[in-house]
Design an enzyme around this catalytic site. Structure first.
Site, mmCIF file in Angstrom:
data_model
loop_
_atom_site.group_PDB
_atom_site.id
_atom_site.type_symbol
_atom_site.label_atom_id
_atom_site.label_comp_id
_atom_site.label_asym_id
_atom_site.label_seq_id
_atom_site.Cartn_x
_atom_site.Cartn_y
_atom_site.Cartn_z
ATOM 1 C CG ASN A 119 0.097 5.375 1.507
ATOM 2 O OD1 ASN A 119 0.791 5.788 0.594
ATOM 3 N ND2 ASN A 119 -1.089 4.840 1.331
ATOM 4 C CB ILE A 159 1.076 0.678 -4.953
ATOM 5 C CG1 ILE A 159 1.696 -0.698 -5.148
ATOM 6 C CG2 ILE A 159 0.173 1.036 -6.133
ATOM 7 C CD1 ILE A 159 0.711 -1.829 -5.126
ATOM 8 C CG ASP A 214 -11.608 32.678 -37.787
ATOM 9 O OD1 ASP A 214 -11.493 32.046 -38.840
ATOM 10 O OD2 ASP A 214 -11.347 33.887 -37.682
ATOM 11 C CG ASP A 259 -6.213 32.658 -38.478
ATOM 12 O OD1 ASP A 259 -5.765 32.007 -39.424
ATOM 13 O OD2 ASP A 259 -7.305 32.456 -37.939
ATOM 14 C CG ASP A 270 -10.233 27.932 -40.424
ATOM 15 O OD1 ASP A 270 -9.689 27.740 -41.520
ATOM 16 O OD2 ASP A 270 -10.420 29.063 -39.945
ATOM 17 C CD GLU A 312 -2.183 4.371 -2.611
ATOM 18 O OE1 GLU A 312 -2.182 4.862 -1.496
ATOM 19 O OE2 GLU A 312 -1.275 3.618 -3.032
ATOM 20 C CB VAL A 314 -0.942 0.003 1.218
ATOM 21 C CG1 VAL A 314 -1.683 1.333 1.310
ATOM 22 C CG2 VAL A 314 -1.923 -1.140 1.109
ATOM 23 C CB ALA A 315 3.668 2.283 2.160
ATOM 24 C CG ASP A 370 1.351 8.722 -0.978
ATOM 25 O OD1 ASP A 370 2.574 8.897 -0.884
ATOM 26 O OD2 ASP A 370 0.822 7.713 -1.457
HETATM 27 P P1 ATP Z 1 -6.744 35.788 -41.504
HETATM 28 O O1 ATP Z 1 -6.825 34.505 -42.283
HETATM 29 O O2 ATP Z 1 -5.373 36.120 -41.075
HETATM 30 O O3 ATP Z 1 -7.754 35.932 -40.443
HETATM 31 P P2 ATP Z 1 -8.287 37.356 -43.336
HETATM 32 O O4 ATP Z 1 -9.268 38.013 -42.448
HETATM 33 O O5 ATP Z 1 -7.758 38.147 -44.459
HETATM 34 O O6 ATP Z 1 -7.008 36.922 -42.593
HETATM 35 P P3 ATP Z 1 -10.407 35.754 -44.349
HETATM 36 O O7 ATP Z 1 -11.384 36.248 -43.382
HETATM 37 O O8 ATP Z 1 -10.421 34.327 -44.772
HETATM 38 O O9 ATP Z 1 -8.940 36.008 -43.877
HETATM 39 O O10 ATP Z 1 -10.550 36.664 -45.624
HETATM 40 C C1 ATP Z 1 -9.897 36.354 -46.818
HETATM 41 C C2 ATP Z 1 -9.964 37.529 -47.761
HETATM 42 O O11 ATP Z 1 -11.310 37.770 -48.149
HETATM 43 C C3 ATP Z 1 -9.498 38.832 -47.158
HETATM 44 O O12 ATP Z 1 -8.130 39.013 -47.277
HETATM 45 C C4 ATP Z 1 -10.251 39.848 -47.980
HETATM 46 O O13 ATP Z 1 -9.595 40.085 -49.199
HETATM 47 C C5 ATP Z 1 -11.556 39.150 -48.265
HETATM 48 N N1 ATP Z 1 -12.574 39.511 -47.254
HETATM 49 C C6 ATP Z 1 -12.471 39.485 -45.931
HETATM 50 N N2 ATP Z 1 -13.598 39.846 -45.331
HETATM 51 C C7 ATP Z 1 -14.468 40.105 -46.318
HETATM 52 C C8 ATP Z 1 -15.840 40.517 -46.356
HETATM 53 N N3 ATP Z 1 -16.534 40.700 -45.257
HETATM 54 N N4 ATP Z 1 -16.413 40.683 -47.561
HETATM 55 C C9 ATP Z 1 -15.717 40.468 -48.686
HETATM 56 N N5 ATP Z 1 -14.446 40.089 -48.713
HETATM 57 C C10 ATP Z 1 -13.811 39.904 -47.565
#
Ligand code: ATP
Length: 889
Positions: free
Chosen positions: A715, A291, A622, A335, A626, A293, A288-289, A719
């Site tokens: 223990n 191991i 985001d 990003d 992605d 746990e 016991v002592a 412990d």
């Molecule tokens: P990151 O990938 O670093 O976040 P980002 O914002 O440029 O950069 P996205 O949001 O994928 O990436 O946008 C890609 C491209 O689309 C931009 O670089 C821009 O040229 C165009 N874009 C971004 N927002 C809009 C929008 N609301 N309407 C139209 N075109 C847009």
């Protein structure tokens, strides 16, 4: 027969649910929440404390001890039996408290990561926790959202929903605004959305018709989220190690039992039964002592303490293993927009086909057609709004555009009222475009904004001084040049175009043959803390790679500014990346620090390439698209402002979207691993010390250095508490100066193993010397001395275990108050054994007085001092070697 929700007219449904197109009022929603309860599925029941408590008695060792105690009881040794019961009881209580604490902190994490939803209440759009949605609410959906409840669609533009989890269908379902006449299975209810499914494309608005357990998913019992525990690689490694160790210790205990029984048999004994029983109990007590746990729950507690600390630094851990993996991360793919930069955009320049840029008149009456159209497109193909109280809602890029219009004295709202939106093609980061449909001067006009390169590709005409002219190679060249000029100033550029169309509803095919109008250029300054964070990452042996949807020149300009792009580095666009073979990519990989104009698919390839090289890579994201890359990465990091889908796929969510928070989380991750190592080393060194002393005594024919009860008591005392306290140690000063940990190296790498063995031997030496000194008077005093020395040296060892490179004084005696508290509690518990009445139970003879305590304390202190001094010497010897040149890998 009553009609189903999908068969009724929406006006009828609204009436039934007593709501309007402006949504419920706050008061009504509150009222309904009270009546209906929260919009969440019943969770799997948690194990109760009582259940956990009883579960601890399932352990084979505990059962054996219980049997021994019962036999003791029958044989009249009441006090001994009672103390065993008490110790077992306390042990179980401590385990339950630890398990509940670990569970509690994991729950807290889950709550932090709970999703929000956008609803209309009294006509105002607002974000509320998804669990507060009630029937009658109107919910707004965007690509990447989890549908938070069941309901009937009121609006849908190119809305596609992945309903695979309910229907098994792998392609997303396209939604429509219609009323179905016949009964339909879930998969065919195209005018409805269902809780738990995912919006993969487009936008929509729906009326909530069912929440919580009344939703379709709520009724499918086996889809309910089960709370399966996730073990980290470290936990799994330790599990395996503990199993092997336990086996070895069991064998050792059997050997000890064998030797003792042999002695009883050979030496003859007054009370054979009692002696056999004692030998048996001692063997079990050794097991016991020795191991460990407590190990599992200590690791869980330290890990969850780490997650709490990370949460304070804006990093919410969604998958526990990530805490550990973070410590091994050597590549961070991040990003740009919002993570490295502030995402506070401001339009600072513009460009029109006649070459005009710079000054933009603040008097709309002076605007020519081109300027007027540029502003119109920029606010119409735009979802951002400014609410009555002045808060700006929407994508920062789009907010910048309406700010620009307002600053030039053109009300964006006026334009939107004048030309209401009739249809839309929402923005997505693959297409990099957004278009909307309006009637302007009796003509159906589609207005489009997007990445300049994309818009140039799709334009065939240009608006110049009010005239539509051919988009000649010369004009194209002129626009491209200007785009480069803006990009070199680290500006983010959008292009604006339009087109007359002959349709009431837009399709993606319409985004061709556009009339280009002009460019707007925005600044998005880097976050102030990012400069230091990139430098810190560098000195911690972590390479930062920028991956952005933005233009290459803009990306490189910013990457240079913040120290990501260094002389000799390369930047690649998504298209250039596509042209590289795997081998070429592998060759260049280390040098490429900026990827621009990438698609989400490119992201997966980049992560994979790094993983091929055996590097642990983190990746931020985001959007909906992605998610696969976030899953593929060793650590997927979603933005707090990102989509539900991205968050769900990620191991970690950044509540402030900030790159600096990733680096902080890495530091905490490294610290957690260090601390677990310290706790484990502390436990093993103590156990090893005891075992060596026992084996030694047995080998040279001394009596057992400890009684079974003493071992059980040690223990209990030594412990948990000191080990948990060690889990709270602050980071070592060099923590972000060393290279990332090799993920394949376990906890007992060379150095830890050596220090465990060394400290174990020192403890054993102190105990053996103590027993020898005591034995000079009587074997009983020898046992008391050995016991006291073991408990004191194990307690004081906590000081030595605090750091691998610094003495406790250097770390700061008071810098971890939990350590002091743990040592005090251990000392307090030990002194109980000296109380009259308990002394006999713990086999402390009356000859054991102050002088003997002093002796034991000196021996224990000497052992710990030796540990600390050795550390100082080793650091001195190793110093020149540890100044490793940090090179980019
Ligand atoms: P990151 O990938 O670093 O976040 P980002 O914002 O440029 O950069 P996205 O949001 O994928 O990436 O946008 C890609 C491209 O689309 C931009 O670089 C821009 O040229 C165009 N874009 C971004 N927002 C809009 C929008 N609301 N309407 C139209 N075109 C847009």
């Amino acid at each position: 027969m009553t009609k189903h929700v999908y068969q009724k007219e929406t006006t009828q449904l609204m009436q039934d649910l007593n709501t309007t197109t402006a949504g419920l009022t706050q008061a009504e929603a509150q009222q309904r929440l009270q009546e209906m309860g929260l919009n969440q599925l019943a969770e799997a029941k948690k194990k109760s404390a009582l259940f956990l408590f009883l579960e601890t008695f399932k352990d084979a060792m505990v059962i054996v001890l219980l049997i021994v105690a019962i036999v003791q009881m029958i044989m009249g040794a009441h006090v001994e039996a009672l103390v065993i019961f008490a110790v077992l009881l306390l042990n179980s209580l401590v385990s339950v408290i630890q398990a509940k604490k670990a569970e509690g902190s994991l729950d807290a994490l889950k709550k932090l990561a709970a999703p929000d939803a956008s609803v209309l209440r009294s006509g105002q759009e607002q974000s509320i926790p998804a669990k507060e949605i009630v029937t009658g609410d109107i919910v707004i959906l965007e690509a990447g959202d989890y549908v938070p409840a069941d309901g009937r669609l009121l609006e849908a533009s190119t809305l596609k929903v992945d309903e695979g989890m309910l229907t098994g269908e792998s392609t997303p379902a396209e939604k429509e605004i219609t009323t179905l006449s016949k009964e339909a299975p879930i998969g065919d209810r195209i005018n409805m959305v269902f809780s738990g499914t995912i919006v993969t494309y487009g936008r929509g608005k729906f009326l909530v018709t069912a929440t919580g357990n009344t939703t379709e998913i709520g009724q499918v019992a086996d889809l309910l989220e089960s709370t399966t525990e996730q073990k980290t690689p470290l936990q799994r490694g330790l599990d395996l190690f503990s199993k092997k160790l336990s086996f070895a210790i069991l064998i050792l205990s059997l050997v000890i039992l064998g030797v003792q029984l042999l002695r009883i048999f050979l030496d003859g004994s007054v009370d054979v039964t009692q002696d056999i029983l004692n030998a048996f109990m001692f063997a079990v007590a050794v097991a016991v002592a020795a191991i460990p746990e407590a190990l599992q729950s200590i690791v869980t507690i330290v890990l969850s303490l780490g997650t709490k600390k990370m949460a304070k630094h804006h990093a919410i851990i969604r998958k526990l293993p990530a805490v550990e993996t973070l410590g091994s991360t050597s590549i961070i793919c991040t990003d740009k927009t919002g993570t490295l930069t502030q995402n506070k955009m401001t339009v600072v320049d513009h460009y029109l086909a006649n070459g005009q840029s710079g000054e933009f008149s603040t008097d709309p009456k002076k605007w020519q057609t081109d300027e007027q159209r540029l502003i119109e497109i920029s606010v119409l193909a735009n979802d951002a709004t400014i609410s009555k109280d002045g808060t700006k809602l929407g994508d920062p890029t789009e907010i910048a555009l309406i700010d620009f219009s307002e600053n030039k004295n053109q009300s964006y709202q006026k334009l939107r009222k004048q030309y209401p939106r009739e249809d839309e093609l929402p923005f997505d980061s693959d297409r990099k475009l957004m278009s909307t449909l309006h009637t302007i001067d009796q003509q159906k006009i589609m207005v489009t904004k997007g990445g300049p390169d994309i818009v140039f590709e799709r334009s065939t005409k240009v608006l110049r001084n009010g005239q539509i002219v051919e988009f000649t190679a010369e004009l194209k060249n002129q626009f491209q040049k200007q785009n480069e000029v803006f990009a070199e100033r680290a500006l983010r550029v959008l292009a604006f175009a339009y087109k007359e169309v002959a349709t009431d509803s837009l399709t993606l095919a319409e985004e061709e043959d556009l009339v280009l109008v002009g460019l707007l250029a925005m600044i998005d300054p880097p976050r102030a803390e990012v400069f230091q964070a990139v430098a810190d990452a560098n000195s911690a042996g972590i390479q930062t790679v920028m991956i952005t949807g933005d233009h290459k020149t803009t990306a490189v300009a910013i990457a240079k500014e913040i120290g990501i792009f260094q002389p000799g580095d390369q930047a690649l666009t998504g298209v250039e990346l596509d042209q590289l073979s795997e081998v070429e990519l592998a060759e260049k990989l280390a040098k490429i620090t900026v990827y621009a104009r990438v698609s989400p698919e490119n992201k997966i390839r980049i992560v994979r390439a790094w993983q091929e090289k055996g590097k642990i890579s983190a990746m931020t994201g985001d959007g909906v698209n992605d998610a696969p890359a976030l899953k593929q990465a060793d650590i997927g990091i979603a933005m707090g402002t990102g989509t539900d889908v991205a968050k769900d796929a990620a191991a970690m969510v950044l509540t402030d979207d900030n790159f600096a928070s990733i680096i902080k989380a890495v530091e905490v991750g490294r610290n957690v691993f260090d601390n677990i190592k310290k706790a484990v080393a502390y436990l093993f060194a103590g156990n090893l010390g005891a075992i060596i002393a026992i084996v030694f005594a047995l080998a040279i024919g001394w009596s057992n250095p400890f009684t079974a009860l003493q071992l059980l008591f040690i223990n209990l005392v030594n412990d948990s508490l000191p080990a948990i306290a060690l889990g709270m140690e602050k980071a070592e000063p060099t923590i972000m100066k060393r290279q990332p940990r090799d993920p394949n190296s376990g906890i007992f790498t060379g150095k830890t193993l050596i220090s465990v063995t060394y400290r174990g031997i020192l403890i054993a030496l102190a105990v053996i010397t103590a027993q020898w000194l005591g034995n000079q008077q009587s074997p009983e005093l020898g046992v008391a001395m050995a016991f006291t020395t073991l408990i004191l040296s194990r307690t004081l060892q906590t000081f030595a275990a605090r750091s691998n490179t610094q003495t406790s004084l250097q770390v700061g005696l008071f810098s971890n108050k939990m350590v002091l508290l743990a040592i005090l509690v251990c000392g307090g518990l030990f002194s109980l054994t000296l109380l009259p009445g308990l002394r006999e139970v713990f086999a402390i003879p009356s000859t054991f007085a102050l002088k003997e305590i002093g002796l034991a304390l000196s021996l224990a202190t000497s052992a710990v001092l030796l540990m600390e001094i050795t550390k100082l010497i080793l650091v001195k010897i190793q110093e020149p070697k540890s100044e490793i040149q940090l090179t980019r890998n």
